[in-house]
Design a protein around this motif. Structure first.
Motif, PDB file in Angstrom:
ATOM      1  N   HIS A  39      90.984   0.969   1.112  1.00  0.00           N
ATOM      2  CA  HIS A  39      89.604   1.390   2.072  1.00  0.00           C
ATOM      3  C   HIS A  39      89.671   0.166   2.424  1.00  0.00           C
ATOM      4  CE1 HIS A  39      85.273   3.124   3.025  1.00  0.00           C
ATOM      5  NE2 HIS A  39      85.026   1.353   1.891  1.00  0.00           N
ATOM      6  N   ASP A  40      89.635   0.224   4.306  1.00  0.00           N
ATOM      7  CA  ASP A  40      88.821  -1.176   4.906  1.00  0.00           C
ATOM      8  C   ASP A  40      87.491  -0.319   4.587  1.00  0.00           C
ATOM      9  OD1 ASP A  40      90.756  -1.841   7.080  1.00  0.00           O
ATOM     10  OD2 ASP A  40      91.887   0.052   6.863  1.00  0.00           O
ATOM     11  N   SER A  41      86.860  -1.810   4.518  1.00  0.00           N
ATOM     12  CA  SER A  41      84.921  -1.411   4.528  1.00  0.00           C
ATOM     13  C   SER A  41      84.411  -1.852   6.017  1.00  0.00           C
ATOM     14  CB  SER A  41      85.130  -3.102   3.667  1.00  0.00           C
ATOM     15  OG  SER A  41      85.294  -3.156   2.143  1.00  0.00           O
ATOM     16  N   CYS A  42      83.887  -1.082   6.382  1.00  0.00           N
ATOM     17  CA  CYS A  42      83.558  -0.390   7.498  1.00  0.00           C
ATOM     18  C   CYS A  42      83.575  -2.058   8.028  1.00  0.00           C
ATOM     19  CB  CYS A  42      81.729  -0.513   7.926  1.00  0.00           C
ATOM     20  SG  CYS A  42      82.152   1.059   7.116  1.00  0.00           S
ATOM     21  N   ASN A  43      82.409  -3.906   7.506  1.00  0.00           N
ATOM     22  CA  ASN A  43      81.729  -4.056   7.880  1.00  0.00           C
ATOM     23  C   ASN A  43      83.155  -5.454   8.175  1.00  0.00           C
ATOM     24  OD1 ASN A  43      79.014  -3.724   8.189  1.00  0.00           O
ATOM     25  ND2 ASN A  43      78.540  -3.574   5.876  1.00  0.00           N
ATOM     26  N   THR A  44      83.938  -5.506   6.606  1.00  0.00           N
ATOM     27  CA  THR A  44      84.801  -6.097   7.091  1.00  0.00           C
ATOM     28  C   THR A  44      85.946  -5.601   8.259  1.00  0.00           C
ATOM     29  OG1 THR A  44      85.712  -5.533   5.125  1.00  0.00           O
ATOM     30  CG2 THR A  44      84.809  -7.877   4.999  1.00  0.00           C
ATOM     31  N   ALA A  45      86.313  -4.489   8.294  1.00  0.00           N
ATOM     32  CA  ALA A  45      86.965  -4.160   9.155  1.00  0.00           C
ATOM     33  C   ALA A  45      86.374  -3.897  10.941  1.00  0.00           C
ATOM     34  CB  ALA A  45      87.655  -2.850   9.367  1.00  0.00           C
TER      35      ALA A  45
END
Ligand code: SF4
Ligand code: SF4
Length: 529
Positions: free
Chosen positions: A398-404
């Motif tokens: 899961h790409d976290s919104c903030n890191t991605a």
């Protein structure tokens, strides 16, 4: 479900401006406790006025005298200060490209959860008070006056947005509705309207250094317990230190990693990794939180909580900081740190002491992400990894919104996964920049709105279900502490066979370390022995 809804197909019979919000138990997060707001308001550099007891279900929210002027002048001040806000207010062409990209809209079917309409809640007031067309044409120009009803609507819908920025990926003008939500929340705080699940962690972080309000000895004990667990499982003695002046590196991670499952196993992975490479690093009981809930309240609170990490780095005299698996910590770092508190010129550009790699991308923040650091170790052949130790896991990422979306960290976690576990991707339109939010970020991970959270998390859960059903996935990995907490509830509800972990847990499982005396760990670092 009786109002206009995508879910039921009911078509609106009234203009959106004429549909009032209705608060009832379960559809709002509880207001901030009076003593927490009073405490924050008493602190240097912070302003959280008008503390009081109130309830969203009450007709009278006990707003302060002159509340409307407070809001309008607050908006005026922010329009002058943040050029982005002025642009976002002016340039939307209502094309609707963002409308079905929001997980809250997809999960609730409520038209006011379309990003375009969420921003319109503020834009309509902006038009009324700050544009000629709005002043002359009023409602015909999409303008409306600030009223108590509008304020209540702001509260409802600014806390049904996780500031994930997915909508902005699809907007041809780059309008960032997350920043509109941030402004709505800031304006609401001016009149004492905020939620407890955000303001209590902010207050705790300001007071003791972490969200839970753990005092230094408790924080230290928790890490010590994890080090003991690692030694029991692997035979590797962990030589960690706290508040050590002269250490080369300061390590900061979300406090959830040291006190709550499944983050605990991620923290055990960090401990093993650092021991395996003999890193000269220290934990801090003062900067004991990477997370920054200030981001969900006001720019001032975000700035103050971010500054603490750098103050500690300076006090300890370290060269740079390694940050753990967190989401919003990294968004604050990458989007705001430089102009808020930086550049941190008293620190050095991070250089891996093991590989010699210079992390030039961190030249001004002086803080490198654990995934960047680990991927570099793997690439340079510095870790011995046995993938078969994760044979009980079939993972997805899961790409976290903030890191991605906020920092572009997409390749490094995947590179690590390739080397430590068998894993597959979720469908293309649900990963990388287009990733779907966990549905409970920005301080919405609170149980009183569980139904809303399960609805807003549906698009993410649906993609996980796809790879679970088709590819046998049983583990959802991520690099964010909020995700580890929120996705666990989401999976329990929608995909109960899928567990959640941090990438560093999988690294810890796979690490082969000289001198280890490892039991048969059927469930990796989670194994009960
Ligand atoms: S995509 Fe952008 S321009 Fe189009 S309606 Fe949404 S915010 Fe407005
Ligand atoms: S930032 Fe995320 S939650 Fe907020 S409106 Fe956009 S897509 Fe929805």
């Amino acid at each position: 479900m009786q109002g206009p809804s995508l879910a039921t197909g009911a078509i609106p019979t009234r203009d959106w401006m004429d549909i009032p919000v209705v608060f009832k138990e379960g559809n709002y997060a509880y207001p901030a406790k009076k003593d927490k707001v009073e405490y924050l308001n008493s602190q240097n550099g912070l302003s959280f006025p008008n503390a009081r007891e109130w309830s969203p279900e009450d007709e009278d929210w006990k707003l302060p005298e002159g509340w409307k002027e407070i809001i309008i002048s607050g908006l005026r001040e922010r329009l002058a200060k943040f050029r982005s806000l002025k642009i976002f207010m002016d340039c939307c062409v209502r094309c609707g490209a963002c409308a079905d990209k929001c997980h809250f809209f997809l999960g609730t079917g409520d038209p006011k959860n379309m990003p375009v309409l969420r921003a319109e809640l503020l834009r309509s007031v902006y038009r009324n008070d700050f544009t000629l067309a709005g002043k002359i044409l009023g409602k015909m120009a999409g303008a409306r006056e600030m009223t108590v009803g509008v304020l209540k609507e702001w509260f409802m819908y600014s806390y049904q947005c996780t500031e994930c920025r997915r909508c902005s990926v699809f907007c041809p003008y780059g309008i960032d509705t997350a920043e509109v939500t941030m402004m709505l929340r800031e304006l609401l705080h001016l009149v004492g309207v905020g939620i407890n699940w955000i303001l209590e962690p902010v207050s705790n972080s300001n007071r003791t250094g972490n969200h839970m309000g753990l005092q230094p000895h408790t924080f230290k004990d928790n890490v010590d317990f994890l080090a003991d667990d690692v030694e029991n499982l692997t035979g590797i003695k962990i030589n960690h230190t706290f508040n050590r002046k002269g250490a080369e590196i300061l390590f900061i991670t979300p406090s959830a990693d040291v006190f709550a499952e499944p983050g605990l196993y991620t923290a055990m992975g960090y401990l093993l990794l650092f021991e395996a490479i003999g890193l000269d690093y220290t934990w801090s009981t003062y900067a004991s939180e990477g997370g920054n809930f200030g981001l969900f309240t006001s720019n001032e609170a975000m700035k103050k909580l971010n500054a603490k990490m750098y103050a500690e780095a300076k006090r300890l005299g370290v060269k740079y900081i390694i940050g753990g698996e967190c989401g919003h910590m990294w968004r604050v770092l990458h989007q705001y740190m430089d102009t808020m508190n930086g550049p941190a010129d008293f620190l050095e550009t991070p250089v891996s002491p093991i590989t010699g790699t210079v992390f030039k991308n961190a030249a001004s923040t002086k803080m490198t992400h654990i995934s960047e650091f680990t991927a570099d170790l793997i690439k340079n052949g510095k870790l011995k990894l046995d993938k078969s130790r994760n044979s009980h896991v079939k993972a997805t990422y899961h790409d976290s919104c903030n890191t991605a979306r906020a920092m572009g960290l997409m390749e490094e976690p995947r590179y690590i996964l390739d080397h430590v576990v068998d894993w597959v991707e979720m469908p293309e339109n649900t990963i990388r920049e287009q990733t779907f939010c966990c549905g409970s970020g920005t301080g919405l991970n609170t149980d009183e709105i569980m139904e809303l959270r399960m609805r807003s998390g549906l698009p993410r859960a649906n993609a996980v279900k796809h790879v679970h059903d088709k590819k046998g996935v049983n583990m959802l990995s991520c690099v964010c502490a909020i995700d580890r907490a929120t996705l666990t509830s989401l999976m329990n509800y929608w995909n109960p066979d899928v567990r959640v972990c941090g990438i560093s847990e999988l690294v810890g499982n796979a690490l082969v370390i000289d001198g280890e005396n490892r039991a048969e760990l059927d469930d990796g670092l989670r194994t009960m022995v």
